[in-house]
Design a protein around this motif. Structure first.
Motif, PDB file in Angstrom:
ATOM      1  N   GLY A 305       0.912  -1.454  -0.097  1.00 50.91           N
ATOM      2  CA  GLY A 305       0.339   0.321  -0.332  1.00 50.91           C
ATOM      3  C   GLY A 305       0.423   1.429   0.192  1.00 50.91           C
ATOM      4  O   GLY A 305       0.643   2.468  -0.197  1.00 50.91           O
ATOM      5  N   THR A 306       2.444   1.012  -0.112  1.00 50.79           N
ATOM      6  CA  THR A 306       3.051   2.101  -0.059  1.00 50.79           C
ATOM      7  C   THR A 306       2.652   3.677   1.267  1.00 50.79           C
ATOM      8  O   THR A 306       3.398   2.877   2.357  1.00 50.79           O
ATOM      9  N   TYR A 307       2.580   4.225   0.622  1.00 51.99           N
ATOM     10  CA  TYR A 307       2.047   5.267   2.333  1.00 51.99           C
ATOM     11  C   TYR A 307       0.661   4.860   2.765  1.00 51.99           C
ATOM     12  O   TYR A 307       0.515   5.199   3.910  1.00 51.99           O
ATOM     13  N   MET A 308      -0.265   4.441   2.113  1.00 52.97           N
ATOM     14  CA  MET A 308      -1.112   3.475   3.199  1.00 52.97           C
ATOM     15  C   MET A 308      -0.566   2.109   3.626  1.00 52.97           C
ATOM     16  O   MET A 308      -1.199   1.291   2.900  1.00 52.97           O
ATOM     17  N   SER A 309       0.127   2.474   4.585  1.00 54.10           N
ATOM     18  CA  SER A 309       0.749   0.876   4.817  1.00 54.10           C
ATOM     19  C   SER A 309       1.297   1.128   6.416  1.00 54.10           C
ATOM     20  O   SER A 309       2.153   2.253   6.920  1.00 54.10           O
ATOM     21  N   TYR A 310       1.514   0.085   6.985  1.00 50.13           N
ATOM     22  CA  TYR A 310       1.911   0.204   8.257  1.00 50.13           C
ATOM     23  C   TYR A 310       3.206   0.620   8.525  1.00 50.13           C
ATOM     24  O   TYR A 310       3.522   1.456   9.613  1.00 50.13           O
ATOM     25  N   PHE A 311       4.520   0.856   7.222  1.00 54.83           N
ATOM     26  CA  PHE A 311       5.283   0.900   7.686  1.00 54.83           C
ATOM     27  C   PHE A 311       5.902   2.716   7.632  1.00 54.83           C
ATOM     28  O   PHE A 311       6.275   3.016   7.699  1.00 54.83           O
ATOM     29  N   SER A 312       4.471   2.835   6.743  1.00 57.20           N
ATOM     30  CA  SER A 312       4.684   4.625   6.175  1.00 57.20           C
ATOM     31  C   SER A 312       4.299   5.069   7.203  1.00 57.20           C
ATOM     32  O   SER A 312       4.651   6.276   7.319  1.00 57.20           O
ATOM     33  N   GLN A 313       3.591   4.614   8.220  1.00 62.52           N
ATOM     34  CA  GLN A 313       3.136   5.066   9.545  1.00 62.52           C
ATOM     35  C   GLN A 313       4.380   4.556  10.869  1.00 62.52           C
ATOM     36  O   GLN A 313       4.102   5.363  11.783  1.00 62.52           O
ATOM     37  N   MET A 314       5.192   3.995  11.184  1.00 60.38           N
ATOM     38  CA  MET A 314       5.819   3.387  12.139  1.00 60.38           C
ATOM     39  C   MET A 314       7.115   3.191  11.537  1.00 60.38           C
ATOM     40  O   MET A 314       7.699   3.721  12.425  1.00 60.38           O
ATOM     41  N   ASP A 315       7.698   3.988  10.307  1.00 56.30           N
ATOM     42  CA  ASP A 315       9.456   3.195  10.429  1.00 56.30           C
ATOM     43  C   ASP A 315       9.889   5.080   9.557  1.00 56.30           C
ATOM     44  O   ASP A 315      10.120   5.297   8.829  1.00 56.30           O
ATOM     45  N   MET A 316      10.413   5.391  10.507  1.00 54.28           N
ATOM     46  CA  MET A 316      11.345   6.566  10.600  1.00 54.28           C
ATOM     47  C   MET A 316      12.170   6.651   9.378  1.00 54.28           C
ATOM     48  O   MET A 316      13.176   6.803   8.953  1.00 54.28           O
ATOM     49  N   PHE A 317      12.774   5.311   9.270  1.00 52.26           N
ATOM     50  CA  PHE A 317      13.704   5.707   7.582  1.00 52.26           C
ATOM     51  C   PHE A 317      13.360   5.468   6.789  1.00 52.26           C
ATOM     52  O   PHE A 317      14.667   5.336   5.783  1.00 52.26           O
ATOM     53  N   GLY A 318      11.895   5.198   6.446  1.00 51.94           N
ATOM     54  CA  GLY A 318      11.770   5.104   5.134  1.00 51.94           C
ATOM     55  C   GLY A 318      11.389   6.313   4.638  1.00 51.94           C
ATOM     56  O   GLY A 318      12.337   7.596   4.986  1.00 51.94           O
ATOM     57  N   ALA A 319      10.305   6.349   3.226  1.00 53.03           N
ATOM     58  CA  ALA A 319      10.324   8.021   3.434  1.00 53.03           C
ATOM     59  C   ALA A 319       8.281   7.713   3.777  1.00 53.03           C
ATOM     60  O   ALA A 319       7.945   8.709   2.318  1.00 53.03           O
ATOM     61  N   GLY A 320       7.770   7.237   3.917  1.00 56.37           N
ATOM     62  CA  GLY A 320       6.753   7.525   3.904  1.00 56.37           C
ATOM     63  C   GLY A 320       6.503   8.766   5.325  1.00 56.37           C
ATOM     64  O   GLY A 320       6.772   9.417   5.380  1.00 56.37           O
ATOM     65  N   TYR A 321       5.617   8.090   5.918  1.00 54.52           N
ATOM     66  CA  TYR A 321       5.193   9.729   6.631  1.00 54.52           C
ATOM     67  C   TYR A 321       5.806   9.245   8.047  1.00 54.52           C
ATOM     68  O   TYR A 321       5.882  10.496   8.636  1.00 54.52           O
ATOM     69  N   ALA A 322       6.438   8.658   9.067  1.00 53.19           N
ATOM     70  CA  ALA A 322       7.152   8.772   9.962  1.00 53.19           C
ATOM     71  C   ALA A 322       8.214   9.680   9.797  1.00 53.19           C
ATOM     72  O   ALA A 322       8.701   9.128  10.556  1.00 53.19           O
ATOM     73  N   ALA A 323       8.701   8.929   8.224  1.00 54.68           N
ATOM     74  CA  ALA A 323      10.212   9.643   8.202  1.00 54.68           C
ATOM     75  C   ALA A 323       9.699  11.276   7.614  1.00 54.68           C
ATOM     76  O   ALA A 323      10.638  12.458   7.166  1.00 54.68           O
ATOM     77  N   LEU A 324       8.645  11.540   7.858  1.00 56.38           N
ATOM     78  CA  LEU A 324       8.480  12.980   6.678  1.00 56.38           C
ATOM     79  C   LEU A 324       7.618  14.446   7.823  1.00 56.38           C
ATOM     80  O   LEU A 324       7.027  14.541   7.749  1.00 56.38           O
ATOM     81  N   GLY A 325       8.171  13.151   8.765  1.00 65.39           N
ATOM     82  CA  GLY A 325       7.517  14.739  10.290  1.00 65.39           C
ATOM     83  C   GLY A 325       6.302  13.862  11.065  1.00 65.39           C
ATOM     84  O   GLY A 325       6.568  14.433  11.923  1.00 65.39           O
ATOM     85  N   VAL A 326       5.520  12.920  10.720  1.00 65.97           N
ATOM     86  CA  VAL A 326       4.719  12.066  11.923  1.00 65.97           C
ATOM     87  C   VAL A 326       5.115  11.320  12.636  1.00 65.97           C
ATOM     88  O   VAL A 326       4.936   9.884  12.625  1.00 65.97           O
ATOM     89  N   SER A 327       6.314  11.716  13.665  1.00 64.04           N
ATOM     90  CA  SER A 327       7.332  11.039  14.073  1.00 64.04           C
ATOM     91  C   SER A 327       6.451  10.485  15.596  1.00 64.04           C
ATOM     92  O   SER A 327       5.200  10.509  16.034  1.00 64.04           O
ATOM     93  N   ARG A 328       6.955   8.984  15.258  1.00 67.05           N
ATOM     94  CA  ARG A 328       5.902   8.086  17.130  1.00 67.05           C
ATOM     95  C   ARG A 328       7.081   7.727  17.726  1.00 67.05           C
ATOM     96  O   ARG A 328       8.464   7.363  17.433  1.00 67.05           O
ATOM     97  N   VAL A 329       6.282   8.829  19.132  1.00 61.93           N
ATOM     98  CA  VAL A 329       7.339   8.951  19.897  1.00 61.93           C
ATOM     99  C   VAL A 329       6.650   7.350  21.146  1.00 61.93           C
ATOM    100  O   VAL A 329       5.017   7.715  21.284  1.00 61.93           O
ATOM    101  N   ALA A 330       7.695   6.941  21.915  1.00 62.01           N
ATOM    102  CA  ALA A 330       6.999   5.565  23.150  1.00 62.01           C
ATOM    103  C   ALA A 330       6.569   7.485  24.239  1.00 62.01           C
ATOM    104  O   ALA A 330       7.527   7.968  24.500  1.00 62.01           O
ATOM    105  N   PHE A 331       6.095   6.075  25.006  1.00 56.95           N
ATOM    106  CA  PHE A 331       5.931   7.446  26.444  1.00 56.95           C
ATOM    107  C   PHE A 331       6.641   7.191  27.196  1.00 56.95           C
ATOM    108  O   PHE A 331       7.390   5.984  27.440  1.00 56.95           O
TER     109      PHE A 331
END
Length: 529
Positions: A305-331
Motif C-alpha cells: 500500500g506504500t503510503y497507506m501502510s503500516y511502515f509508512s506510519q511507523m518506520d522513521m527510516f523510510g520515505a513514508g509519513y513517519a519519516a516526513l514529520g509524523v514521528s512515532r514516539v514512546a511514552f
C-alpha cells in the motif's frame, strides 16, 4: 476536521450501503458463475484456495473509506489502537490519526466505526459462504482444512468486533493493582449481531455472552480440526493453522478469566515456535520468515500500500509519513523504566543510547525527539543507509512484511495466566523469557498484584506499537492516564492529550455505524451504544 462518512460518495459501495451488515458484505473470491461452475467440475480445490486468498487480502489491506492513509486492514487496527492507550505519543496536532489519539473517534457517523465494522463483517461473510459450501458431514481432509480456516477467521473477526462495539466480558480482575472495576451482565449486555452460514437476514444485537460462545466454539473447533489433521503448525507463516486459532483462543480465555485454558493454548504456541533472540530482536519486525512469526503477510510490490501502510506510519527510516514529520514516539515513563541491559531499549532513541545508535546508523538525521521509535523498519535494520543528502533511508521500506501474531505473546499470556492462578511457575515463565531480552533480568516474587503488573509492563514494552496494550487495557481495567501527576514529573504527551480516561468511559465503546442503524430492520435507536 473529523471526516464524516458519506455513503453515497463511495460509488463502488453504493448498492451495499443500502443494506445491513448481515447481507451486504461482498464475496471475497470474485468469480463469475460460469468460472465457478467450471472449477467445481474440474478442480473444486481452486475455489477454496481463491476464497482463502481473498480473506488473506482483506486482512492485509481492507479499507472501506480512506482517511489520511490510516486504514489498511488489521495492521491499521494495531497502529490506531496503539494511539488510544498510554504508550504511543503524538508530537503535534497532525490531522492524521489525531482524533484516535484524543479518544474522540467513536461516534456512529465517523469513518472508524464504519471501517472496522465492515472489515470484520466482510470477513465473517466470506467465512460463512465458505463454510456453507462444504458438506457438513464430510471427512475429506481437504474440505476439513478449509472449513477449519473459515471457522478460525470467523472467530477472530467476532473477537475483534467485541473489543470495539461491546463492553468487556470482564472489566478488570481481582488481586491486581487496577482492580476489578465495573461488572456487566454478559447474558444481557448487547454486543454485535450474529450471522452465520445458517443465521441470515437482518439480526438484532446478540449479547456479549452469546458472541463469546460462538467465537470460542469456532476457534476451538478450528484448533481441534487442525490438530487432528497434523496442521497445528504449517510450514508457511501466512497460512491459517492450529496456532493461529490457539493464539486467539488464549486471548479470549484471558478475557473470560479462564486462566488454565489460556495457559493451555498459549503453551501450544510455545511448543511450536521459537522467540526472537539476539540481533533478530532488532531486525525491524518486517520479515515473516523470522522464527517467531505465528501469522503474517508477505508484502510485495504487487500488494504494497506504500503510503497507506503500516511502515509508512511507523518506520522513521523510510520515505513514508513517519519519516516526513509524523514521528512515532514512546511514552517517557515506559521507556525510562527499561533497564540499560535490556536490548529493547535500542528500539527507542534516548539520552542513554543516542551515541550508540548514532554510531550504528552513522548519523542522527531524522531523529526529532527523544523516545522516538526505531523499532519498525520495513527494509530491515541492517539495510538502513545514509543517502547522498545525509538522510537515513532504507531502500524497499514499503515492502516490509506484516506480522500479525508472534510467539512472544504466548509467553506473556502463560505467565499472566499462571500468576492469576497463584502458580509459582509464573515467575519462572517470566524470567525464562525475559533473559532473552535482558541477561541480567531476575524478577523476585513479592505479591500477586505486583507480579501481574510487572508482566503487563514487560508486555507493554515488548509489543509497543502493535496494538496489544489496547486489548490488555480493556480486559484489565487499566485507565488511559497521561496526566503528569500520576508519574510525578512532566511526561511527553502533548498538553491537549494529558487526560485521564477510565475504561468504562464512552470513548472506548464504538457506536454501531450509522448505515447499520438505518438499514438493519432488527435494530432501533435504542440499540445504539
Amino acid at each position: 476536521m473529523k471526516k464524516i462518512i458519506s455513503m453515497l460518495a463511495v460509488a463502488v459501495m453504493a448498492v451495499s450501503a443500502l443494506s445491513s451488515c448481515v447481507d451486504d458484505a461482498e464475496v471475497t473470491a470474485y468469480m463469475t458463475p460460469d468460472v465457478k461452475e467450471g472449477l467445481e467440475e474440474t478442480n473444486p480445490n481452486k475455489i477454496y484456495t481463491a476464497a482463502l486468498a481473498g480473506i488473506h487480502s482483506e486482512i492485509q489491506s481492507y479499507v472501506y473509506s480512506d482517511l489520511s492513509h490510516n486504514y489498511f486492514g488489521q495492521k491499521s487496527f494495531d497502529y490506531l489502537t496503539s494511539l488510544q492507550g498510554n504508550d504511543m505519543v503524538m508530537t503535534g496536532r497532525y490531522a492524521m490519526s489525531l482524533y484516535h489519539y484524543l479518544l474522540d473517534y467513536w461516534q456512529e457517523n465517523y469513518v472508524p466505526a464504519a471501517n472496522r465494522w465492515r472489515q470484520y463483517y466482510r470477513l465473517i461473510d466470506s467465512a460463512n459462504q465458505l463454510i456453507a459450501s462444504i458438506p457438513s458431514d464430510t471427512n475429506d481432509p481437504v474440505y476439513l482444512k478449509y472449513k477449519a480456516s473459515a471457522l478460525a477467521v470467523r472467530g477472530y473477526a467476532y473477537l475483534h468486533l467485541s473489543y470495539l462495539y461491546g463492553l468487556p466480558y470482564y472489566m478488570g480482575a481481582d488481586d491486581t493493582v487496577w482492580g476489578k472495576g465495573q461488572q456487566y451482565d454478559n447474558s444481557a449486555t448487547p454486543c454485535v449481531p450474529i450471522v452465520t452460514e445458517t443465521i441470515t437476514g437482518d439480526q438484532p444485537r446478540s449479547t456479549v455472552g452469546q458472541v463469546y460462545d460462538l467465537l470460542m466454539s469456532d476457534l476451538k473447533t478450528a484448533y481441534d480440526t487442525f490438530a487432528a489433521l497434523g496442521l497445528t503448525r504449517t510450514a508457511a507463516p501466512n497460512d491459517f493453522d492450529g496456532c493461529f486459532a490457539a493464539m486467539y483462543l488464549a486471548r479470549a480465555h484471558m478475557i473470560k478469566h479462564e486462566w488454565a485454558e489460556a495457559a493451555k493454548y498459549a503453551q501450544a504456541v510455545i511448543d511450536n515456535f521459537d522467540v526472537l533472540e539476539g540481533k533478530n530482536i532488532l531486525q525491524g519486525f518486517s520479515d515473516i520468515n523470522l522464527p517467531n512469526v505465528v501469522y503474517g503477510c508477505d508484502i510485495t510490490s504487487d500488494n504494497s500500500g506504500t503510503y497507506m501502510s503500516y511502515f509508512s506510519q511507523m518506520d522513521m527510516f523510510g520515505a513514508g509519513y513517519a519519516a516526513l514529520g509524523v514521528s512515532r514516539v514512546a511514552f517517557k515513563p515506559l521507556v525510562d523504566r527499561i533497564s540499560d541491559t535490556d536490548i529493547r531499549l535500542d528500539w527507542f532513541w534516548t539520552s542513554r543510547n543516542i551515541a550508540k545508535l548514532a554510531g550504528e546508523f552513522g548519523t542522527t538525521r531524522g531523529v526529532s525527539y527523544y523516545y522516538q521509535s526505531c523499532k519498525f523498519i520495513g527494509a530491515g535494520r541492517s539495510n538502513v543507509t545514509i543517502d547522498a543528502d545525509g538522510y537515513l533511508y532504507g531502500p524497499g521500506w514499503e515492502l516490509g512484511d506484516y506480522i500479525y501474531l508472534r510467539s512472544e505473546e504466548a509467553h506473556f499470556i502463560k505467565a499472566e495466566a499462571l500468576a492469576h492462578m497463584g502458580d509459582a511457575n509464573a515467575v519462572k515463565t517470566l524470567n525464562d523469557f525475559m533473559v532473552t531480552r535482558d541477561p541480567n533480568y531476575a524478577y523476585t516474587f513479592t505479591d500477586k498484584a505486583a507480579l501481574i503488573e510487572e508482566i503487563n509492563y514487560q508486555k507493554r514494552v515488548e509489543f509497543w506499537g502493535e496494538g496489544i496494550e489496547y486489548l490488555d487495557n480493556r480486559r484489565l481495567n487499566i485507565p488511559v492516564d497521561r496526566t503528569d501527576a500520576t508519574w510525578g514529573a512532566a511526561n511527553n504527551h502533548m498538553a491537549g492529550a494529558k487526560f485521564y480516561a477510565p475504561q468504562d468511559a464512552a470513548n472506548f465503546l464504538y457506536q454501531l455505524p450509522l448505515a447499520e442503524m438505518e438499514n438493519n430492520s432488527a435494530l432501533t435507536k435504542d440499540d445504539q451504544n
